[in-house]
Enzyme design. Sequence first.
Site, PDB file in Angstrom:
ATOM      1  N   ARG A 164      -3.336  -6.030  -5.266  1.00 10.09           N
ATOM      2  CA  ARG A 164      -2.144  -6.725  -5.270  1.00 10.09           C
ATOM      3  C   ARG A 164      -2.255  -8.062  -4.801  1.00 10.09           C
ATOM      4  O   ARG A 164      -1.546  -8.772  -4.012  1.00 10.09           O
ATOM      5  CB  ARG A 164      -1.101  -5.816  -4.675  1.00 10.09           C
ATOM      6  CG  ARG A 164      -0.657  -4.792  -5.063  1.00 10.09           C
ATOM      7  CD  ARG A 164       0.029  -4.822  -6.229  1.00 10.09           C
ATOM      8  NE  ARG A 164       0.692  -3.485  -6.671  1.00 10.09           N
ATOM      9  CZ  ARG A 164       0.091  -2.578  -7.092  1.00 10.09           C
ATOM     10  NH1 ARG A 164      -1.443  -2.646  -7.586  1.00 10.09           N
ATOM     11  NH2 ARG A 164       0.639  -1.368  -7.438  1.00 10.09           N
ATOM     12  N   SER A 238       7.783  -1.521  -5.747  1.00  9.59           N
ATOM     13  CA  SER A 238       7.207  -1.143  -4.512  1.00  9.59           C
ATOM     14  C   SER A 238       7.601  -2.346  -3.602  1.00  9.59           C
ATOM     15  O   SER A 238       6.918  -3.561  -4.132  1.00  9.59           O
ATOM     16  CB  SER A 238       5.787  -0.905  -4.469  1.00  9.59           C
ATOM     17  OG  SER A 238       5.388   0.232  -5.270  1.00  9.59           O
ATOM     18  N   GLU A 334       5.392  -6.796  -0.533  1.00  5.53           N
ATOM     19  CA  GLU A 334       4.861  -7.079  -1.955  1.00  5.53           C
ATOM     20  C   GLU A 334       5.452  -8.353  -2.555  1.00  5.53           C
ATOM     21  O   GLU A 334       4.867  -9.558  -2.852  1.00  5.53           O
ATOM     22  CB  GLU A 334       4.663  -6.034  -2.704  1.00  5.53           C
ATOM     23  CG  GLU A 334       3.521  -5.750  -3.752  1.00  5.53           C
ATOM     24  CD  GLU A 334       3.449  -4.859  -4.684  1.00  5.53           C
ATOM     25  OE1 GLU A 334       2.942  -3.786  -4.413  1.00  5.53           O
ATOM     26  OE2 GLU A 334       4.477  -4.873  -5.816  1.00  5.53           O
TER      27      GLU A 334
HETATM   28  N1  EPU Z   1       5.508   9.401  -0.520  1.00  8.54           N
HETATM   29  C1  EPU Z   1       6.175  10.115   0.330  1.00  8.54           C
HETATM   30  N2  EPU Z   1       7.550   9.720   0.366  1.00  8.54           N
HETATM   31  C2  EPU Z   1       7.970   8.761  -0.332  1.00  8.54           C
HETATM   32  C3  EPU Z   1       7.165   7.753  -1.274  1.00  8.54           C
HETATM   33  C4  EPU Z   1       5.765   8.356  -1.306  1.00  8.54           C
HETATM   34  O1  EPU Z   1       5.819  11.097   1.070  1.00  8.54           O
HETATM   35  O2  EPU Z   1       9.190   8.304  -0.491  1.00  8.54           O
HETATM   36  C5  EPU Z   1       3.861   9.894  -0.311  1.00  8.54           C
HETATM   37  C6  EPU Z   1       3.672  10.734  -1.798  1.00  8.54           C
HETATM   38  O3  EPU Z   1       3.891  12.040  -1.744  1.00  8.54           O
HETATM   39  C7  EPU Z   1       2.088  10.354  -2.026  1.00  8.54           C
HETATM   40  C8  EPU Z   1       2.081   9.022  -1.247  1.00  8.54           C
HETATM   41  O4  EPU Z   1       2.897   8.691  -0.570  1.00  8.54           O
HETATM   42  O5  EPU Z   1       1.272  11.189  -1.228  1.00  8.54           O
HETATM   43  C9  EPU Z   1       1.650   7.777  -2.409  1.00  8.54           C
HETATM   44  O6  EPU Z   1       2.993   7.804  -3.001  1.00  8.54           O
HETATM   45  P1  EPU Z   1       2.977   7.497  -4.901  1.00  8.54           P
HETATM   46  O7  EPU Z   1       1.908   8.493  -5.369  1.00  8.54           O
HETATM   47  O8  EPU Z   1       4.452   7.434  -5.009  1.00  8.54           O
HETATM   48  O9  EPU Z   1       2.312   5.843  -4.857  1.00  8.54           O
HETATM   49  P2  EPU Z   1       2.497   4.820  -4.064  1.00  8.54           P
HETATM   50  O10 EPU Z   1       1.233   4.596  -3.361  1.00  8.54           O
HETATM   51  O11 EPU Z   1       3.684   4.778  -3.430  1.00  8.54           O
HETATM   52  C10 EPU Z   1       1.395   3.110  -5.759  1.00  8.54           C
HETATM   53  C11 EPU Z   1       1.814   1.484  -6.275  1.00  8.54           C
HETATM   54  C12 EPU Z   1       2.572   1.447  -7.502  1.00  8.54           C
HETATM   55  C13 EPU Z   1       2.152   2.517  -8.582  1.00  8.54           C
HETATM   56  C14 EPU Z   1       1.813   3.763  -8.078  1.00  8.54           C
HETATM   57  C15 EPU Z   1       1.335   4.607  -9.080  1.00  8.54           C
HETATM   58  C16 EPU Z   1       1.531   0.080  -4.375  1.00  8.54           C
HETATM   59  C17 EPU Z   1       2.278  -0.470  -3.326  1.00  8.54           C
HETATM   60  N3  EPU Z   1       2.458   0.914  -5.164  1.00  8.54           N
HETATM   61  O12 EPU Z   1       2.583   3.672  -5.176  1.00  8.54           O
HETATM   62  O13 EPU Z   1       3.101   0.322  -7.651  1.00  8.54           O
HETATM   63  O14 EPU Z   1       3.112   2.734  -9.523  1.00  8.54           O
HETATM   64  O15 EPU Z   1       0.890   3.740  -6.706  1.00  8.54           O
HETATM   65  O16 EPU Z   1       0.064   4.116  -9.277  1.00  8.54           O
HETATM   66  O17 EPU Z   1       0.388  -0.065  -4.388  1.00  8.54           O
HETATM   67  C18 EPU Z   1       4.501  -1.448  -7.498  1.00  8.54           C
HETATM   68  O18 EPU Z   1       3.560  -2.040  -7.077  1.00  8.54           O
HETATM   69  O19 EPU Z   1       5.585  -2.137  -7.924  1.00  8.54           O
HETATM   70  C19 EPU Z   1       4.425  -0.051  -7.945  1.00  8.54           C
HETATM   71  C20 EPU Z   1       5.308   0.628  -8.204  1.00  8.54           C
END
Ligand code: EPU
Length: 347
Positions: A164, A238, A334
């Site tokens: 990012r 995010s 972000e």
């Molecule tokens: N989790 C929770 N509770 C929540 C949310 C997440 O426990 O409310 C846990 C999930 O269970 C999982 C982990 O946290 O084990 C990661 O969550 P998730 O797979 O939803 O992905 P993320 O890391 O939260 C990132 C990007 C997203 C992207 C997704 C899918 C960042 C900051 N965010 O989210 O990007 O779509 O992976 O690849 O890197 C964005 O940047 O605007 C965005 C949406």
Amino acid sequence: MPPIQTNVPLQSLNTFGLPAVARRFVRVDGLAQAQALVAAGALANGRLVLGGGSNTIFEGPIEGLLLHVGIRGRRLVEARETAWVVEAGAGENWHDFVRWTLDQGWPGLENLSLIPGTVGAAPIQNIGAYGVEMAARFDSLEALDMDTGRSRRFDAADCAFGYRDSCFKRAERGRWLITSVRFALPRKWTPVLDYADVAGELRACGVARPTAIQVADAVSAIRRRKLPDPSQLGNAGSFFKNPVLDPRSAAAFRQAHPTAPCHDLGDGSAKLAAGWLIDQCGWKGRAIGPVGVYARQALVLVNLGGATGTDVREAAAAIQASVAATYGVALEPEPVFVGGDGGHRPA
Ligand code: EPU
């Protein structure tokens, strides 16, 4: 030179739906218009570039000139042996561009479906989702030096992409107006199905060997379920980056919190899940004034109605303080906070 308007409301130009005005506002539809603005000295004192407004939090009026990028156009530049090189104007809507490449039979961007914002904003924070970062499909971009009016081509190394992150958020911040971006889309395509969510979605649809369009549809379905549609509920995707811990902190964190998601980056450092940390601190579904923590994804802050940029900053600060107190981890927003005191402010 394109006309400069005064006191233009920005509420419909940012996906969080925050109220703010630009004291001076200009819409730029092409490189020549932007160069005319530089030549006229219009960009000399205070300027801010706005694309789709999906990563910008307005904390107050924009006192300088706000440039709204409306540069359109998309075309095949070159059919290389290994890749289709495709170019789009910075003002093109990202998702429409992704769908267009897929419709043309040029796969590669499908995992990045439905990300809000414009093509020109994509390299600034190296957008990424479901195992693919924009940097992996990037060829080069053209940008205008707003100080001199000269345009320059940047390759991937020039952009210094990170998670990012790029030079446009750091050393080169505020200097360049990205006018077009080129992508190298692989002619020998294999789907990226590393994320369990994507593989699971395709399995549920009975798809064993997906096409790029089927991957795009699966990603879109997942995103629609997990992330709020900005036209229904204001948000900036995010809100926090997933924090990266150095090897020592990562080892200590693992020992203290053995069940927390903690993704090893190979060199001992580790990426944590900000959404998990926020969720564990009990924020999911809660309101902090007019700002909500989205009930289906704790990483997303939403506008419950009437929120201002200051409300967003206060909500973010409350979440940061509680995650820091509970886990000793600093969350970094972000989106970029702008306005209010006449300039940019680091969040
Ligand atoms: N989790 C929770 N509770 C929540 C949310 C997440 O426990 O409310 C846990 C999930 O269970 C999982 C982990 O946290 O084990 C990661 O969550 P998730 O797979 O939803 O992905 P993320 O890391 O939260 C990132 C990007 C997203 C992207 C997704 C899918 C960042 C900051 N965010 O989210 O990007 O779509 O992976 O690849 O890197 C964005 O940047 O605007 C965005 C949406």
